[in-house]
Structures are given as structure tokens and as C-alpha cells.
Design a protein around this motif. Structure first.
Motif, short mmCIF file in Angstrom:
data_model
loop_
_atom_site.label_atom_id
_atom_site.label_comp_id
_atom_site.label_asym_id
_atom_site.label_seq_id
_atom_site.Cartn_x
_atom_site.Cartn_y
_atom_site.Cartn_z
N UNK A 532 0.83 -1.21 0.00
CA UNK A 532 0.00 0.00 0.00
C UNK A 532 0.87 1.26 0.00
N UNK A 533 1.98 1.19 0.72
CA UNK A 533 2.87 2.35 0.76
C UNK A 533 3.43 2.66 -0.63
N UNK A 534 3.79 1.60 -1.37
CA UNK A 534 4.31 1.81 -2.72
C UNK A 534 3.20 2.30 -3.66
N UNK A 535 1.98 1.82 -3.45
CA UNK A 535 0.85 2.34 -4.24
C UNK A 535 0.65 3.82 -3.95
N UNK A 536 0.79 4.19 -2.68
CA UNK A 536 0.66 5.59 -2.29
C UNK A 536 1.72 6.44 -2.97
#
Length: 597
Positions: A532-536
Motif C-alpha cells: 500500500x505504501x508503494x501504491x501511495x
């Protein structure tokens, strides 16, 4: 002559048939939830309904009330109309029922009479009862000054002078606008039409103000005569109150103003929650919805407001009361979200007492503001004060650190009525929440995240032309808008979508790091958090490339392709995150199964 009459009759019949066909189409659309279709029906038939109500009541202002009531009932019960071509006769029957109800036993006023009916009794020359405030006001309304000059009665002049002074002393219980209208009508002897022109209001509204002022004065007169102390909430109500709101710096605030405003409300009551918890438990960290038309930002707001708020506050341990509605005869923004709300009238008494009640209890009110500061169009905010003298409320605004004010009229005529107050905790309990309960809550949130990603949002607008795509496939819709040569992406909406969803994925990552899972379940959850952090990060790159501002800049083909690449990257990482969460849920099920086997 006969041929002409026959031709005229044929044309008339065709017009009637055509109107029946139009009505039938509009009713069918309205029965499916299209409030614009219902608005068209009303535009076509309101004048006929008003004519019928006036003939029955003999009072144009009572007729207006009858028609308003009839239209609300027609809207609420339109589904019961079987023959869709018979809308007008059906509406007339409702109007007749409402008129008869009001006329029964003298109408809604019973022993009182509306001011419109007083003129008919002037010739009766009733005696003034100087001990009865209603009688005095009626006398004043009948040009009392002229009557005094004509009668030359010293005793009546003295009584009138004393009563004028008494009434002036009681006027403090009225709002500034009520006082102005009262004085113009009773003391300056201006007609309702003149006063309506002065205040840019309808004549019917002026009569409503006069009637309301008369009621307030009567209560205050009784209170003064008996030497009673004014009670809070009556004419001697608190004149103003502004709650002291906690500091809310930019690093705490989030762009999902629904959650941001709830966080402010809780903090004002001493319940400081981490924003990651609020974004996670509310599920807003895991949502994504895109319009099927283009990159409009309205998709951010299309969800079941009432159910979502009720469920979220229940998860936090609070019970709430909501006030919802859509204004009649007004363009309704975000129709897909509010079309299920009841149709309401722009009357102060239907919304301001709700706000004052919670502010007087020391609790701010969640409010949907359709006059948000740019670049926003409309957002959730928090009302934290009111001032009766100035007729304003104080509320937060995402772009104004110091907050702002709205007039009572602006709150009253807001086409979307949504306000909510916190009543208290569901089950008062001083013990800390057990780890097992935190795990259960985290598991519910993760299940929602997976289900939403795979199946999309279960909330669907009733209006057929409003369609949205949600969950992981929303990325496909979004990318499709950018790569479709037949779609013109909305530059402003693209900026808000990327900013809001970039922040949401960041909070999804933070929330998952805080959940009290253990072992393999926690390892998978942490992997999901990293994804999710990389998607963010990918969405933040998009947000930096197309910032959320008001701009006339055109999105050129190469810019659109760059945006699409960022979205493809974000989708890849979020898909991986959802996969990890699915594996975590599988382990949770297996652990529960082994425990009971």
C-alpha cells in the motif's frame, strides 16, 4: 363551424394524450429515483395544484402550505401510483385531502386565525381586550393608530401607549430579522408584499415570520407576567455560544473531510484518535471509486452517508443522531449520494434547533457544506458555534485555519441537508478495550478492504445515468478515461482524485502496521502495508504531476499517458496488497477452525 370545432377538439385530445405520455415517462423515471424527473412533473403541474388549493381554502398562503405538503407526500408515495399516466388526478386527490385536513376544525390554526384571514373580519369592529396580547396584536394589525385618532379615546390611548412599551420590552425574544418584520408589520403598518420586497422574501414567508413572532411574544408575555425566569431553549434562550475547538494543524488534517471532521468532533470531546485509526476503521483508507463518465471528483462522495456514519461511529463506541434531507425545487449536487434523503423545505426551524441543541450541550455538529472555499466545491465541516443576534453559525473550512461563518439563511437554503450530532457512548465502560476486541475490529476492517477491492462498493445510485466503478477495477476505469480519445478527462477532478486516494493508501499502510495481529497473519499484513505504501508513492507522483488546484491547463496526450503509467504502477502494488490480505484472512480462518476442531 362544426368542422373547426371538431378539428379543435382533435388537437385538444392530442395535446391531452401527449401530456399523459409525458407524465407517464416522467413518473416511471421518478419511481426509479430520478428526482430531476419528479422536478419536471412538479414544474408542469404546480400551478394547477395551487389553483385547486386556493379554490378550496380561499387563502393563498394556506394554499401554498397545502401544495407543499401535497408535493412531499406525492414524492414519498410515488411508487404506489400504478397508472403512471394518471399523475395529475392522483396529485389533485392528494391536494384535496391535504386541504380538507387543514380546513377541518378551522385548519391548522384551530382557535387561532392566520393573519390573512383577519382582514375579512375588519368590518366586525371587535372590542380590544387589553389584557390579551393576541387581541392587541390583532388590533395593531388593523391600523390601530388611525383607530385611535378616529376614536379620540384618552383611556384607549393610554392603554395603547403602555402596551406599546410592553411589547417593545418583549421584543428581545425575537431574532433581528423577526424584530424587523414584526415592527414593519405592526408598528409601521406596512403590508406583507412591501415587507417581502424589503427582505427579498416571499409573501408566504413573511406571514410565517409574523405568526412565529406572535407565538414567541405570547410565551414571553406570560413568562414576564408570572415573574418566571426564562428557560433555556425558549424566548430567553442562550443568545450565542462558540465552543473552544482543539488545535488542528495541517499534519493532523486529512483530505477526506468526512473523516477529518469526525476527528475534530471527537477531539473537541477529549477523544483524541490517531488519524490512521480513523481512516482504517472507517474503511476510507481502502476505498476507491471513479465516475464512468470522466475523471469527475464527485465519485469521492458517492456512498451511503447515513449507514457509513452510523456504522463507523458504532465501531468507535458512539451513538449519533442525523438530520438529512434534500431541498425541494433546488438543484441537488451529488444526487447519487442524497437521492434517498427525504425532500425538505427551507425552514429555519427544521435545522437550526438541531444545531443549537448540540452546541448548547458542548458538542460540535458534523455538517455538509456546499459553500466550501476553493479549490473545494463542497465538503464536510464542523459547526462549533452560533450567534442569535447576528444569525450566523461558526464552522470549519478545509482551506481556512481560522474557520468561517454562514448565515442562518445560508444554512437553511443549503440544497443538501446533512447534519449529525453525537449523543453519547453506546455502552459506557471505563475499562480499556481488550486486545481480542481490537483484533476483531481489525479483522472486520481487513475483510471490508478485500471485499471492496474484489467486488466494489455495494451502494448504487438509483438514478440510472449516474454510474461509478469501485474497487481494484476502478483503476481500469480511471486509466481508460486517460487513454480514450473520445473522453475529455476533467483536469480539476483528476487532481482531487489523485490527492485524496494517494493520502488514503498512505493511511492504509499506517493502519495495517498498527493492528494487533501475530505470527504469519502479522507478517502478511506487514507485506500488505508495504505494498500500500508503494501504491501511495505512485499516486503521490501523479498528484504532484497534476496538483489539486483550479487550473485551465489542458492535459496533453503525453501528460495523460504519464498519468496512466503512474496509475498502472499504483494498481499493481495495491493488487499485491489485497492478495496479501486475502492470505492473512485465510490463516485467520484456519486458526479459528483449529481452535474449534
Amino acid at each position: 363551424m362544426y368542422v373547426e370545432n371538431e378539428a379543435s377538439a382533435i388537437v385538444k385530445d392530442r395535446v391531452i394524450v401527449q401530456q399523459y405520455e409525458i407524465d407517464s415517462t416522467l413518473v416511471e423515471r421518478a419511481q426509479q429515483g430520478d428526482t430531476e424527473a419528479f422536478g419536471e412533473l412538479i414544474e408542469q403541474h404546480r400551478s394547477k395544484a395551487c389553483d385547486l388549493a386556493k379554490r378550496m381554502t380561499g387563502d393563498p398562503h394556506m394554499a401554498d402550505d397545502v401544495v407543499q405538503d401535497a408535493l412531499i407526500r406525492a414524492f414519498m408515495h410515488l411508487g404506489s401510483l400504478a397508472d403512471t399516466s394518471r399523475f395529475l388526478p392522483w396529485l389533485h386527490r392528494i391536494v384535496r385531502n391535504q386541504a380538507n385536513m387543514r380546513l377541518r376544525r378551522g385548519g391548522p390554526y384551530r382557535k387561532e386565525r392566520p393573519f390573512t384571514s383577519m382582514g375579512a373580519a375588519v368590518s366586525e369592529e371587535p372590542l380590544v381586550d387589553w389584557e390579551n396580547l393576541d387581541s392587541i396584536l390583532y388590533h395593531l394589525a388593523r391600523t390601530a393608530t388611525d383607530a385611535a385618532v378616529r376614536d379620540q379615546d384618552p383611556q384607549e390611548n393610554l392603554l395603547r401607549k403602555e402596551m406599546y412599551e410592553t411589547i417593545h420590552a418583549l421584543l428581545h425574544c425575537l431574532t433581528p430579522k423577526e424584530r424587523g418584520i414584526f415592527r414593519a408589520y405592526f408598528f409601521r403598518q406596512l403590508g406583507p408584499e412591501e415587507i417581502a420586497s424589503m427582505y427579498r422574501m416571499t409573501t408566504g414567508s413573511i406571514y410565517t415570520y409574523i405568526h412565529r413572532s406572535r407565538q414567541k411574544l405570547r410565551k414571553e408575555h406570560i413568562r414576564v407576567a408570572l415573574g418566571l425566569i426564562p428557560e433555556k431553549g425558549e424566548c430567553g434562550m442562550i443568545r450565542n455560544k462558540v465552543l473552544q475547538m482543539p488545535d488542528w494543524p495541517a499534519q493532523i488534517s486529512v483530505k477526506s473531510t468526512f473523516i477529518d471532521s469526525i476527528g475534530r468532533m471527537l477531539a473537541s470531546m477529549g477523544d483524541r484518535r490517531e488519524m490512521a485509526e480513523l481512516m482504517g476503521v472507517s474503511s476510507f483508507a481502502f476505498r476507491m471509486k471513479i465516475s464512468d463518465q470522466t475523471t469527475f471528483a464527485d465519485s469521492i462522495y458517492i456512498f451511503d452517508w447515513r449507514r457509513t456514519l452510523q456504522t463507523f461511529m458504532g465501531e468507535l463506541g458512539y451513538k449519533i443522531t442525523m438530520l438529512c434531507g434534500q431541498l425541494s425545487d433546488s438543484p441537488i449536487p451529488l444526487l447519487g449520494a442524497v437521492e434517498r434523503f427525504p425532500v425538505v423545505l427551507p425552514i429555519e426551524e427544521s435545522v437550526l434547533p438541531f444545531i443549537r441543541k448540540y452546541i448548547d450541550l458542548g458538542k460540535p455538529v458534523l455538517y455538509f457544506d456546499t459553500q466550501a472555499s476553493k479549490p473545494y466545491v463542497h465538503e464536510w465541516s464542523v459547526i462549533y458555534g452560533y450567534d442569535e443576534e447576528q444569525q450566523i453559525v461558526y464552522l470549519s473550512d478545509q482551506m481556512l485555519i481560522e474557520g468561517k461563518t454562514l448565515t442562518y439563511d445560508e444554512v437553511t437554503v443549503n440544497p443538501v441537508r446533512f447534519a449529525a450530532g453525537i449523543d453519547g457512548v453506546l455502552e459506557p465502560d471505563v475499562r480499556p478495550i481488550r486486545i481480542s476486541e481490537q483484533k476483531q475490529q481489525a479483522e472486520r476492517t481487513v475483510r471490508f478492504a478485500v471485499n471492496y477491492a474484489r467486488n466494489g462498493c455495494e451502494y448504487r445510485p438509483m438514478t440510472s445515468y449516474l454510474k461509478y466503478t469501485s474497487g481494484l477495477i476502478a483503476y481500469n476505469r480511471w486509466i481508460g478515461h486517460l487513454r480514450n480519445s473520445h473522453v475529455v478527462p476533467n483536469r480539476y477532478g483528476l487532481g482531487q482524485l489523485s490527492a485524496v486516494y494517494a493520502e488514503a493508501k498512505r493511511y492504509a499502510s499506517l493502519y495495517l502496521r498498527s493492528v494487533p495481529f501475530e505470527g504469519e497473519v502479522m507478517r502478511l499484513t506487514l507485506l500488505a502495508s508495504d505494498a500500500y505504501e508503494q501504491a501511495a508513492e505512485a499516486l503521490e507522483q501523479l498528484s504532484s504531476y497534476v496538483p489539486f488546484i483550479r487550473s485551465s491547463e489542458m492535459l496533453l496526450p503525453d501528460m495523460l499517458e504519464t498519468c496512466a503509467v503512474y496509475l498502472e504502477k499504483a494498481k499493481e502494488f495495491e493488487t499485491a496488497a489485497v492478495g496479501y490480505l486475502e492470505e492473512a484472512l485465510t490463516f485467520i480462518r484456519e486458526e479459528k477452525g483449529s481452535k474449534y476442531s
